[in-house]
Each structure stands twice: as structure tokens, then as C-alpha cells.
Scaffold this motif. Structure first.
Motif, PDB file in Angstrom:
ATOM      1  N   LEU A  15       5.150  37.056  40.444  1.00 53.24           N
ATOM      2  CA  LEU A  15       4.693  38.322  41.031  1.00 53.24           C
ATOM      3  C   LEU A  15       4.576  38.197  42.544  1.00 53.24           C
ATOM      4  O   LEU A  15       4.881  39.133  43.277  1.00 53.24           O
ATOM      5  CB  LEU A  15       3.346  38.728  40.422  1.00 53.24           C
ATOM      6  N   PHE A  16       4.148  37.033  43.025  1.00 51.00           N
ATOM      7  CA  PHE A  16       4.041  36.827  44.462  1.00 51.00           C
ATOM      8  C   PHE A  16       5.412  37.006  45.120  1.00 51.00           C
ATOM      9  O   PHE A  16       5.542  37.702  46.115  1.00 51.00           O
ATOM     10  CB  PHE A  16       3.512  35.423  44.779  1.00 51.00           C
ATOM     11  N   THR A  17       6.433  36.395  44.546  1.00 48.46           N
ATOM     12  CA  THR A  17       7.766  36.475  45.134  1.00 48.46           C
ATOM     13  C   THR A  17       8.307  37.888  45.093  1.00 48.46           C
ATOM     14  O   THR A  17       8.929  38.346  46.049  1.00 48.46           O
ATOM     15  CB  THR A  17       8.727  35.503  44.428  1.00 48.46           C
ATOM     16  N   ASP A  18       8.076  38.610  44.009  1.00 47.81           N
ATOM     17  CA  ASP A  18       8.533  40.000  43.929  1.00 47.81           C
ATOM     18  C   ASP A  18       7.916  40.838  45.044  1.00 47.81           C
ATOM     19  O   ASP A  18       8.598  41.626  45.699  1.00 47.81           O
ATOM     20  CB  ASP A  18       8.203  40.601  42.560  1.00 47.81           C
ATOM     21  N   GLY A  19       6.620  40.672  45.263  1.00 43.83           N
ATOM     22  CA  GLY A  19       5.955  41.401  46.351  1.00 43.83           C
ATOM     23  C   GLY A  19       6.446  40.961  47.714  1.00 43.83           C
ATOM     24  O   GLY A  19       6.619  41.771  48.632  1.00 43.83           O
ATOM     25  N   PHE A  20       6.702  39.673  47.864  1.00 41.00           N
ATOM     26  CA  PHE A  20       7.198  39.133  49.121  1.00 41.00           C
ATOM     27  C   PHE A  20       8.559  39.722  49.479  1.00 41.00           C
ATOM     28  O   PHE A  20       8.805  40.115  50.618  1.00 41.00           O
ATOM     29  CB  PHE A  20       7.285  37.601  49.028  1.00 41.00           C
ATOM     30  N   ILE A  21       9.452  39.819  48.501  1.00 39.14           N
ATOM     31  CA  ILE A  21      10.789  40.367  48.742  1.00 39.14           C
ATOM     32  C   ILE A  21      10.688  41.819  49.198  1.00 39.14           C
ATOM     33  O   ILE A  21      11.373  42.240  50.134  1.00 39.14           O
ATOM     34  CB  ILE A  21      11.659  40.235  47.476  1.00 39.14           C
ATOM     35  N   ASP A  53      19.809  30.028  56.731  1.00 36.74           N
ATOM     36  CA  ASP A  53      19.103  29.451  57.879  1.00 36.74           C
ATOM     37  C   ASP A  53      17.703  29.031  57.464  1.00 36.74           C
ATOM     38  O   ASP A  53      17.141  28.083  57.990  1.00 36.74           O
ATOM     39  CB  ASP A  53      19.006  30.486  59.014  1.00 36.74           C
ATOM     40  N   ILE A  54      17.142  29.794  56.522  1.00 34.76           N
ATOM     41  CA  ILE A  54      15.773  29.588  56.043  1.00 34.76           C
ATOM     42  C   ILE A  54      15.792  29.690  54.524  1.00 34.76           C
ATOM     43  O   ILE A  54      16.469  30.558  53.969  1.00 34.76           O
ATOM     44  CB  ILE A  54      14.824  30.667  56.618  1.00 34.76           C
ATOM     45  N   ILE A  55      15.040  28.811  53.864  1.00 32.67           N
ATOM     46  CA  ILE A  55      14.864  28.925  52.421  1.00 32.67           C
ATOM     47  C   ILE A  55      13.369  29.041  52.146  1.00 32.67           C
ATOM     48  O   ILE A  55      12.569  28.308  52.724  1.00 32.67           O
ATOM     49  CB  ILE A  55      15.492  27.745  51.660  1.00 32.67           C
ATOM     50  N   VAL A  56      13.001  30.010  51.328  1.00 29.33           N
ATOM     51  CA  VAL A  56      11.606  30.222  50.946  1.00 29.33           C
ATOM     52  C   VAL A  56      11.474  29.813  49.491  1.00 29.33           C
ATOM     53  O   VAL A  56      12.249  30.261  48.642  1.00 29.33           O
ATOM     54  CB  VAL A  56      11.185  31.701  51.125  1.00 29.33           C
ATOM     55  N   ILE A  57      10.505  28.940  49.219  1.00 30.13           N
ATOM     56  CA  ILE A  57      10.309  28.426  47.876  1.00 30.13           C
ATOM     57  C   ILE A  57       8.875  28.694  47.458  1.00 30.13           C
ATOM     58  O   ILE A  57       7.938  28.351  48.171  1.00 30.13           O
ATOM     59  CB  ILE A  57      10.570  26.908  47.829  1.00 30.13           C
ATOM     60  N   ASP A  58       8.709  29.303  46.302  1.00 30.27           N
ATOM     61  CA  ASP A  58       7.389  29.498  45.715  1.00 30.27           C
ATOM     62  C   ASP A  58       7.071  28.209  44.968  1.00 30.27           C
ATOM     63  O   ASP A  58       7.584  27.970  43.889  1.00 30.27           O
ATOM     64  CB  ASP A  58       7.423  30.700  44.777  1.00 30.27           C
ATOM     65  N   GLN A  59       6.247  27.350  45.561  1.00 35.07           N
ATOM     66  CA  GLN A  59       6.014  26.016  44.998  1.00 35.07           C
ATOM     67  C   GLN A  59       5.534  26.078  43.569  1.00 35.07           C
ATOM     68  O   GLN A  59       5.886  25.246  42.753  1.00 35.07           O
ATOM     69  CB  GLN A  59       5.028  25.225  45.847  1.00 35.07           C
ATOM     70  N   MET A  81      12.809  25.073  55.856  1.00 38.65           N
ATOM     71  CA  MET A  81      12.312  25.265  54.499  1.00 38.65           C
ATOM     72  C   MET A  81      10.853  25.706  54.549  1.00 38.65           C
ATOM     73  O   MET A  81      10.019  25.020  55.129  1.00 38.65           O
ATOM     74  CB  MET A  81      12.441  23.952  53.723  1.00 38.65           C
ATOM     75  N   ILE A  82      10.559  26.861  53.957  1.00 39.62           N
ATOM     76  CA  ILE A  82       9.191  27.360  53.868  1.00 39.62           C
ATOM     77  C   ILE A  82       8.756  27.242  52.409  1.00 39.62           C
ATOM     78  O   ILE A  82       9.352  27.842  51.528  1.00 39.62           O
ATOM     79  CB  ILE A  82       9.076  28.816  54.338  1.00 39.62           C
ATOM     80  N   ILE A  83       7.734  26.431  52.187  1.00 42.10           N
ATOM     81  CA  ILE A  83       7.199  26.248  50.843  1.00 42.10           C
ATOM     82  C   ILE A  83       5.899  27.036  50.764  1.00 42.10           C
ATOM     83  O   ILE A  83       4.931  26.732  51.455  1.00 42.10           O
ATOM     84  CB  ILE A  83       6.956  24.764  50.536  1.00 42.10           C
ATOM     85  N   VAL A  84       5.899  28.064  49.950  1.00 41.97           N
ATOM     86  CA  VAL A  84       4.754  28.959  49.824  1.00 41.97           C
ATOM     87  C   VAL A  84       3.855  28.456  48.706  1.00 41.97           C
ATOM     88  O   VAL A  84       4.325  28.157  47.610  1.00 41.97           O
ATOM     89  CB  VAL A  84       5.230  30.396  49.524  1.00 41.97           C
ATOM     90  N   GLU A  85       2.580  28.361  48.995  1.00 44.41           N
ATOM     91  CA  GLU A  85       1.592  27.947  48.002  1.00 44.41           C
ATOM     92  C   GLU A  85       0.536  29.049  47.919  1.00 44.41           C
ATOM     93  O   GLU A  85      -0.498  28.978  48.561  1.00 44.41           O
ATOM     94  CB  GLU A  85       0.962  26.623  48.410  1.00 44.41           C
ATOM     95  N   PRO A  86       0.800  30.101  47.130  1.00 43.82           N
ATOM     96  CA  PRO A  86      -0.116  31.250  47.083  1.00 43.82           C
ATOM     97  C   PRO A  86      -1.545  30.885  46.698  1.00 43.82           C
ATOM     98  O   PRO A  86      -2.492  31.435  47.252  1.00 43.82           O
ATOM     99  CB  PRO A  86       0.507  32.169  46.034  1.00 43.82           C
ATOM    100  N   GLN A  87      -1.729  29.950  45.784  1.00 47.62           N
ATOM    101  CA  GLN A  87      -3.079  29.597  45.349  1.00 47.62           C
ATOM    102  C   GLN A  87      -3.847  28.860  46.441  1.00 47.62           C
ATOM    103  O   GLN A  87      -5.068  28.876  46.462  1.00 47.62           O
ATOM    104  CB  GLN A  87      -3.037  28.729  44.081  1.00 47.62           C
ATOM    105  N   ALA A  88      -3.158  28.193  47.333  1.00 50.02           N
ATOM    106  CA  ALA A  88      -3.813  27.427  48.396  1.00 50.02           C
ATOM    107  C   ALA A  88      -3.900  28.222  49.698  1.00 50.02           C
ATOM    108  O   ALA A  88      -4.384  27.710  50.699  1.00 50.02           O
ATOM    109  CB  ALA A  88      -3.061  26.115  48.635  1.00 50.02           C
TER     110      ALA A  88
END
Length: 127
Positions: A15-21, A53-59, A81-88
């Protein structure tokens, strides 16, 4: 922004990624992006073929995050590389620094800064 940065979003469809997009499309209209399902057998090949150029990963959704660096950087040395940690409440930018990212807007600002080539200053985040 002079160039159109290419962003790959590697996700298991949280759900986080869907909202992010959704926010990404509204906030940075000149951006080109592709969503790649991390569970797909050809996920790594699709990332490499896209040449982002950039990769976003929902850890939370990324079981193979430890292999990404070794697999991608030899063929995409410019990759951020952007590693997203929504819980943190944070996002890590590999090859740059780690900053708290409390809102989706913070991550969008980070992408915009990376796309513009501003790697010497930390993004400013609001709490």
C-alpha cells in the motif's frame, strides 16, 4: 530539471508503494518511471534493461535487497538506490547518506535532489 530522470520502483505492491507512485506522478511530472514486481523471475534483468538513474525499493517487500548492490552497480555504476523503510520512518540512499524521511514528500524531494545531481547537500525534511 533539465533531464528526465528514469526511476525504477522495485516492489511487491505494498500500500505504501501504491500511494508513493500516485504522489510521484503528481509531484514530479517530468519523471519517467517503471514499476517492476520484485517477485518476477526476470526482475533484475528488467531493472538492468530499463537503465534507471534511481531505484526505489520498499525494504519491507524486498527479500533480495542484499544482492541488489552486487548485481546492479557493476552494470549501472551511476545508479542511486533509495531503500524505503516505512515502519522506521526513514529512507536510505546508497552512495550518499541516510536521512529521516517521515513523509512521502520527503522521499519525493530526495528523488528530485538526486535527479538534479545535488549530492553534496542533505535534503531538507519537514516533520
Amino acid at each position: 530539471m533539465g533531464i528526465r530522470p528514469k526511476v525504477a520502483i522495485l516492489t511487491g505492491r505494498s500500500l505504501f508503494t501504491d500511494g508513493f507512485i500516485c504522489r510521484l506522478k503528481r509531484s514530479i511530472p517530468l519523471i519517467t518511471y517503471e514499476v517492476i514486481d520484485e517477485r518476477a523471475q526476470d526482475a533484475m534483468a528488467r531493472v538492468i534493461a530499463y537503465e534507471p538513474d534511481i531505484i526505489v525499493i520498499d525494504q519491507q517487500d524486498s527479500a533480495f535487497i542484499s544482492n541488489l548492490h552486487n548485481a546492479l552497480y557493476p552494470v549501472l555504476p551511476h545508479l542511486k538506490m533509495i531503500i524505503v523503510e516505512p515502519q522506521a520512518d526513514r529512507a536510505r540512499v546508497i552512495q550518499w547518506a541516510e536521512f529521516p524521511a517521515c513523509k512521502v514528500g520527503d522521499i519525493l524531494n530526495m528523488i528530485n535532489d538526486l535527479a538534479e545531481g545535488d549530492q553534496n547537500s542533505a535534503p531538507e525534511f519537514s516533520r
